[in-house]
Design an enzyme around this catalytic site. Structure first.
Site, PDB file in Angstrom:
ATOM      1  N   ALA A 153      -2.338  -7.098 -96.768  1.00 18.88           N
ATOM      2  CA  ALA A 153      -2.985  -5.889 -97.287  1.00 18.88           C
ATOM      3  C   ALA A 153      -3.812  -5.285 -96.160  1.00 18.88           C
ATOM      4  O   ALA A 153      -4.166  -5.969 -95.199  1.00 18.88           O
ATOM      5  CB  ALA A 153      -3.892  -6.267 -98.451  1.00 18.88           C
TER       6      ALA A 153
ATOM      7  N   GLY B 243      -0.371 -10.362 -98.155  1.00 18.99           N
ATOM      8  CA  GLY B 243       0.459  -9.433 -98.920  1.00 18.99           C
ATOM      9  C   GLY B 243       1.855  -9.294 -98.321  1.00 18.99           C
ATOM     10  O   GLY B 243       2.818  -8.999 -99.033  1.00 18.99           O
TER      11      GLY B 243
ATOM     12  N   GLU C 105       3.755 -12.010 -99.646  1.00 16.95           N
ATOM     13  CA  GLU C 105       3.949 -11.734-101.079  1.00 16.95           C
ATOM     14  C   GLU C 105       5.094 -10.739-101.284  1.00 16.95           C
ATOM     15  O   GLU C 105       5.896 -10.886-102.211  1.00 16.95           O
ATOM     16  CB  GLU C 105       2.634 -11.247-101.697  1.00 16.95           C
ATOM     17  CG  GLU C 105       1.603 -12.381-101.725  1.00 16.95           C
ATOM     18  CD  GLU C 105       0.220 -11.947-102.187  1.00 16.95           C
ATOM     19  OE1 GLU C 105      -0.336 -11.018-101.582  1.00 16.95           O
ATOM     20  OE2 GLU C 105      -0.287 -12.544-103.149  1.00 16.95           O
TER      21      GLU C 105
ATOM     22  N   GLU D 264      -5.499 -15.433 -96.951  1.00 12.75           N
ATOM     23  CA  GLU D 264      -6.549 -14.713 -97.687  1.00 12.75           C
ATOM     24  C   GLU D 264      -7.841 -15.501 -97.797  1.00 12.75           C
ATOM     25  O   GLU D 264      -8.941 -14.935 -97.755  1.00 12.75           O
ATOM     26  CB  GLU D 264      -6.056 -14.353 -99.097  1.00 12.75           C
ATOM     27  CG  GLU D 264      -5.081 -13.187 -99.153  1.00 12.75           C
ATOM     28  CD  GLU D 264      -3.624 -13.578 -98.937  1.00 12.75           C
ATOM     29  OE1 GLU D 264      -3.381 -14.707 -98.448  1.00 12.75           O
ATOM     30  OE2 GLU D 264      -2.743 -12.765 -99.242  1.00 12.75           O
TER      31      GLU D 264
HETATM   32  C1  3H9 Z   1      -4.147  -9.667 -98.356  1.00 15.27           C
HETATM   33  O1  3H9 Z   1      -3.031  -9.549 -97.950  1.00 15.27           O
HETATM   34  C2  3H9 Z   1      -4.528  -9.592 -99.803  1.00 15.27           C
HETATM   35  C3  3H9 Z   1      -3.363  -9.677-100.729  1.00 15.27           C
HETATM   36  O2  3H9 Z   1      -3.004 -10.991-100.995  1.00 15.27           O
HETATM   37  C4  3H9 Z   1      -3.691  -9.101-102.079  1.00 15.27           C
HETATM   38  C5  3H9 Z   1      -3.931  -7.651-102.194  1.00 15.27           C
HETATM   39  C6  3H9 Z   1      -4.012  -7.172-103.586  1.00 15.27           C
HETATM   40  N1  3H9 Z   1      -5.599  -5.000 -92.185  1.00 15.27           N
HETATM   41  O3  3H9 Z   1      -5.664  -9.714 -84.686  1.00 15.27           O
HETATM   42  P1  3H9 Z   1      -5.222  -8.658 -83.759  1.00 15.27           P
HETATM   43  C7  3H9 Z   1      -5.888  -5.012 -87.076  1.00 15.27           C
HETATM   44  S1  3H9 Z   1      -5.444  -9.884 -97.301  1.00 15.27           S
HETATM   45  C8  3H9 Z   1      -6.134  -4.085 -91.357  1.00 15.27           C
HETATM   46  O4  3H9 Z   1      -6.068  -8.351 -82.586  1.00 15.27           O
HETATM   47  P2  3H9 Z   1      -2.974 -10.250 -82.925  1.00 15.27           P
HETATM   48  C9  3H9 Z   1      -6.992  -5.713 -86.287  1.00 15.27           C
HETATM   49  O5  3H9 Z   1      -8.249  -5.418 -86.821  1.00 15.27           O
HETATM   50  C10 3H9 Z   1      -4.752  -9.815 -95.691  1.00 15.27           C
HETATM   51  N2  3H9 Z   1      -6.162  -4.247 -90.019  1.00 15.27           N
HETATM   52  O6  3H9 Z   1      -3.715  -8.890 -83.247  1.00 15.27           O
HETATM   53  C11 3H9 Z   1      -6.777  -5.136 -84.912  1.00 15.27           C
HETATM   54  O7  3H9 Z   1      -7.332  -3.836 -84.913  1.00 15.27           O
HETATM   55  P3  3H9 Z   1      -8.045  -3.262 -83.624  1.00 15.27           P
HETATM   56  C12 3H9 Z   1      -4.072 -11.072 -95.317  1.00 15.27           C
HETATM   57  C13 3H9 Z   1      -5.621  -5.360 -89.522  1.00 15.27           C
HETATM   58  O8  3H9 Z   1      -1.661  -9.880 -82.397  1.00 15.27           O
HETATM   59  C14 3H9 Z   1      -5.251  -5.000 -84.823  1.00 15.27           C
HETATM   60  O9  3H9 Z   1      -4.795  -4.983 -86.176  1.00 15.27           O
HETATM   61  N3  3H9 Z   1      -3.630 -11.000 -93.935  1.00 15.27           N
HETATM   62  C15 3H9 Z   1      -5.059  -6.338 -90.338  1.00 15.27           C
HETATM   63  O10 3H9 Z   1      -3.862 -11.158 -82.155  1.00 15.27           O
HETATM   64  C16 3H9 Z   1      -4.581  -6.134 -84.096  1.00 15.27           C
HETATM   65  O11 3H9 Z   1      -5.021  -7.356 -84.653  1.00 15.27           O
HETATM   66  C17 3H9 Z   1      -4.399 -11.442 -92.928  1.00 15.27           C
HETATM   67  O12 3H9 Z   1      -5.467 -11.945 -93.115  1.00 15.27           O
HETATM   68  C18 3H9 Z   1      -5.060  -6.130 -91.730  1.00 15.27           C
HETATM   69  N4  3H9 Z   1      -4.522  -7.009 -92.581  1.00 15.27           N
HETATM   70  O13 3H9 Z   1      -2.790 -10.947 -84.346  1.00 15.27           O
HETATM   71  C19 3H9 Z   1      -3.826 -11.262 -91.552  1.00 15.27           C
HETATM   72  N5  3H9 Z   1      -4.605  -7.351 -89.552  1.00 15.27           N
HETATM   73  O14 3H9 Z   1      -6.979  -3.218 -82.575  1.00 15.27           O
HETATM   74  C20 3H9 Z   1      -4.864 -10.753 -90.621  1.00 15.27           C
HETATM   75  C21 3H9 Z   1      -4.869  -6.993 -88.290  1.00 15.27           C
HETATM   76  O15 3H9 Z   1      -8.531  -1.918 -84.081  1.00 15.27           O
HETATM   77  N6  3H9 Z   1      -4.356 -10.474 -89.303  1.00 15.27           N
HETATM   78  N7  3H9 Z   1      -5.479  -5.791 -88.267  1.00 15.27           N
HETATM   79  O16 3H9 Z   1      -9.136  -4.235 -83.317  1.00 15.27           O
HETATM   80  C22 3H9 Z   1      -4.095 -11.419 -88.386  1.00 15.27           C
HETATM   81  O17 3H9 Z   1      -4.201 -12.599 -88.635  1.00 15.27           O
HETATM   82  C23 3H9 Z   1      -3.705 -10.970 -87.015  1.00 15.27           C
HETATM   83  O18 3H9 Z   1      -4.129  -9.631 -86.863  1.00 15.27           O
HETATM   84  C24 3H9 Z   1      -2.203 -11.050 -86.684  1.00 15.27           C
HETATM   85  C25 3H9 Z   1      -1.957 -10.383 -85.300  1.00 15.27           C
HETATM   86  C26 3H9 Z   1      -1.779 -12.514 -86.622  1.00 15.27           C
HETATM   87  C27 3H9 Z   1      -1.394 -10.313 -87.697  1.00 15.27           C
END
Ligand code: 3H9
Length: 699
Positions: free
Chosen positions: A62, A101, A104, A124
């Protein structure tokens, strides 16, 4: 341009999500997926559907940035239900990471094909919430409740290979993912949908005992956290309820997590960690220096631990000691650390040898002449550091970065003893350096921008979270630790028992209390600090009792006696009546009438001291943002992430309340230690928060 597009190839529809950087499920993506599914359901030209992503990854979850505002329809749970309900087979084509998500969505597809390098996960819980779009109901159905609990509670990234063994992935390919997914969809076209939500769990194997055992197994690591218990309740619902009711339960528990302050705190930490590498004056155009070989001075616990970080990512290390036995001992410890990982199955013996091959030991400074970065980790006195840097200035090649691992000393003074102060900075690792994630990058007055930029990138490369700090006594972390420790020690001399102080802060969420921590670090370390530079920070009766302990030989855990007793080599602290007697004598000597001190007072004094110092650091520009300070405290000192770090915690209390409390302490305990930080006063009076300060100062 739309974030979701569609193409039809030989009867197979390919839906592509393209929402950089990580294809988060922003409103436009949810809308696009819902729109395309609706259209394809009645499109007679299409017999099966592939959901794929452009860019570096499958959907990473999400959009966390949308969590602060009211959710806009279509809601993700509805979107995934619609995908699962499709009558035509839907195949997810996964590369990069399918997280939260994103997984999901993939689970609501009927089949999943992935690249071998792909990973899946439900992280999450790390954001203080739970998978709220069916993840807690569908993952147990397809992977079994035990694997699902493991994934949901740890939030870890699961490899494609493991995910296939769980049944989550149907096919793994080395390359040509889209072609493989299209071929899979063509083959599945005649079979109709296979819905994860319709899979059955054999509930008899997963009764109350299974869940009780699981709860027990994670109790320590999840102490204080709100979301994990909610996650478990969801999986219990998956085992005992039909899908629809399970999804309803998931929804309720999801909302409870979202409403809890921990969610806000943990989401703050998520973004805070990603902010730290944004440094004013530095961007992607700032040149970087090549780091192909690293030199380390000192093969002690610190030097060896630091060296391991580089070897682990394939950067060879030359490690220098003064004498052969010390060098052998140091390299022996490194080998033992790797062998311990091998014994746990994390490394093969060939990998251990490969890692050890990255190390070259030497007794001669001249052997450091081919190093691109040299870090000294020698004894913490200015005299010795200056000697080392004099040598480095002599042998290091032009353009080599020279770093000190000092935890307190003036990096400007160290830099000034070389002819190349622009190449010098501090790289302050935390012990054990091969484990702790934090790295303080200390920018000295003359540090060149490319040196700083290189080290900020390097921190990421060695999997650390690198926070830039300015030069001041103790930088960010240890400077704040000092007033925190002072209040803890004062509470003892004023009437609290050491174990009461520890219990209060442990209950607050710290991994251990300050007394246990001092014993572990060695009471002699603080003792030496109090005699050295910056001694004015310690001019208080607080430490008299600790100094007496050290002078009587009670130097902490390493000698089996410190604030506590450690009987027969045990690492468990035990209150010692002799120490209590000594403390009471010191109270009398100091003219202090001992009184009962509540846990609330202990926590408030320690936290207010921490926050006030943090505000001073921020006001003086020694940290770029309040959120950087939070990252330091959570990653270097075990501050509970669910409180978002000390500065976020202050915001949650309200800065006016924090300011008033500090003024109240000033009246009660004297103004010497309780001068409110000017920045705190300013923000409190303006009705602002540290987060406002960060926003207003964002470059
Ligand atoms: C969810 O899914 C809830 C659902 O179950 C239910 C809903 C109803 N959203 O980490 P990076 C941005 S909760 C917005 O440096 P990497 C991050 O801030 C979500 N922004 O890259 C950064 O921005 P900036 C569950 C996001 O290659 C840029 O992307 N998912 C999100 O080292 C690059 O990120 C997670 O918790 C996001 N979801 O790693 C996954 N994710 O450049 C969270 C990232 O402006 N994300 N950004 O600073 C991660 O673990 C890592 O970002 C990922 C890439 C492994 C994907």
């Amino acid at each position: 341009m739309s974030t979701v597009s569609k193409e039809i190839r030989e009867g197979i529809a390919i839906i592509t999500v393209d929402n950089p950087p990580v294809n988060a499920l922003s409103h436009s993506v949810r809308e696009g997926l819902a729109r395309e599914m609706k259209e394809l359901a009645s499109n007679a030209d299409v017999s099966a559907i592939v959901v794929a992503c452009a860019g570096r990854t499958f959907i990473a979850g999400a959009d966390i940035r949308e969590f602060g505002s009211p959710p806009q329809p279509p809601h993700l749970p509805d979107v995934v239900n619609d995908i699962e309900a499709m009558e035509k087979p839907v195949v997810a084509a996964i590369h990069g990471t399918a997280l939260g998500g994103g997984l999901e969505v993939a689970l609501s597809c009927h089949y999943r094909v992935a690249l071998a390098s792909a990973k899946i996960g439900l992280p999450e819980v790390k954001l203080g919430i739970l998978p709220g779009a069916g993840g807690t109901q569908r993952l147990p159905r397809i992977a079994g409740p035990a694997n699902a609990l493991d994934a949901i509670i740890s939030g870890r990234h699961v490899s494609a290979k493991e995910a296939k063994s769980w049944g989550v992935l149907d096919e793994i390919v080395e390359d040509n993912l889209l072609e493989a997914a299209i071929a899979f969809a063509k083959a599945a076209a005649g079979n109709g949908p296979r819905r994860t939500g319709e899979m059955k769990i054999d509930g008899t194997k997963f009764g109350p005992e299974f869940f009780a055992g699981f709860r027990k197994s994670i109790a320590r690591q999840t102490r204080g956290y709100f979301a994990p218990e909610h996650c478990i309740r969801c999986v219990e619902a998956a085992v005992s309820l039909p899908l629809e009711e399970g999804l309803k339960r998931e929804r309720e528990l999801f909302q409870e997590c979202m409403a809890n302050p921990q969610a806000k705190a943990l989401q703050h930490m998520f973004f805070a960690e990603r902010q730290v590498s944004r440094i004013p004056g530095i961007d992607k155009n700032t040149p970087r220096r090549d780091i192909r070989r690293v030199g380390i001075i000192g093969a002690g616990t610190m030097g060896g631990g630091i060296a391991m970080n580089f070897a682990n990512v394939g950067i060879p290390v030359t490690i220098l000691e003064v004498e052969q036995p010390a060098l052998d001992r140091g390299l022996g410890v490194v080998r033992k650390n790797y062998e311990r990982s091998a014994a746990k199955g994390k490394l093969t013996s060939e990998q251990v040898e490969g890692l050890m091959d990255q190390f070259t030991g030497t007794l001669s400074y001249d052997d450091l002449s081919d190093c691109d970065l040299i870090i000294e980790a020698v004894f913490e006195t200015m005299e010795i550091k200056k000697k080392v840097f004099g040598e480095l200035d002599r042998v290091a090649k032009k353009g080599a970065i020279l770093a000190s691992n000092t935890s307190y000393l003036d990096v400007n003074e160290i830099a000034a003893c070389t002819k190349r102060p622009e190449d010098v900075l501090g790289l302050h690792f935390f012990s054990p350096a091969n484990v702790m994630r934090l790295l303080e990058i200390v920018r000295a007055d003359k540090t060149a921008p490319d040196v700083l930029a290189t080290c900020v990138d390097l921190a990421k490369a060695i999997r650390k979270v690198g926070v830039v700090a300015g030069v001041c006594h103790g930088f960010i972390g240890n400077r704040m630790l000092s007033p925190y420790g002072r209040e803890a020690a004062l509470a003892v001399i004023e009437g609290a028992k050491p174990e009461e102080v520890d219990a209060a802060l442990f209950t607050f969420g710290m991994p251990m209390g300050p007394m246990t921590m001092s014993d572990m670090a060695g009471l002699d370390i603080g003792y030496l600090n109090r005699q050295g530079v910056g001694r004015e920070n310690y001019e208080t009766k607080a430490y008299d009792w600790m100094d007496r302990l050290v002078e009587s030989g009670r130097k902490g855990l390493k000698v089996g006696a410190g604030v506590y007793a450690y009987e027969d080599g045990s690492r468990t602290p035990k209150p010692d009546p002799d120490v209590q007697k000594l403390i009471e004598e010191e109270s009398v000597k100091a003219g202090i009438e001992r009184r009962a001190i509540s846990s609330d007072e202990i926590v408030e004094r320690c936290m207010m001291a921490l926050i006030n110092e943090g505000a001073k650091i921020l006001g003086e520009g020694k940290a770029y943002r309040a959120s950087d300070i939070d990252v330091v405290y959570v990653n270097g000192y075990g501050y509970p992430a669910y409180r978002g770090g000390p500065m976020h915690y202050a915001d949650s209390l309200g800065l006016k309340n924090v300011y008033d409390k500090i003024c109240e302490f000033g009246e009660k305990f004297g103004p010497r230690w309780w001068q409110p930080a000017p920045l705190l006063k300013e923000l409190a009076e303006a009705g602002k928060s540290f987060a406002d300060f960060d926003r207003e100062n964002a470059g």
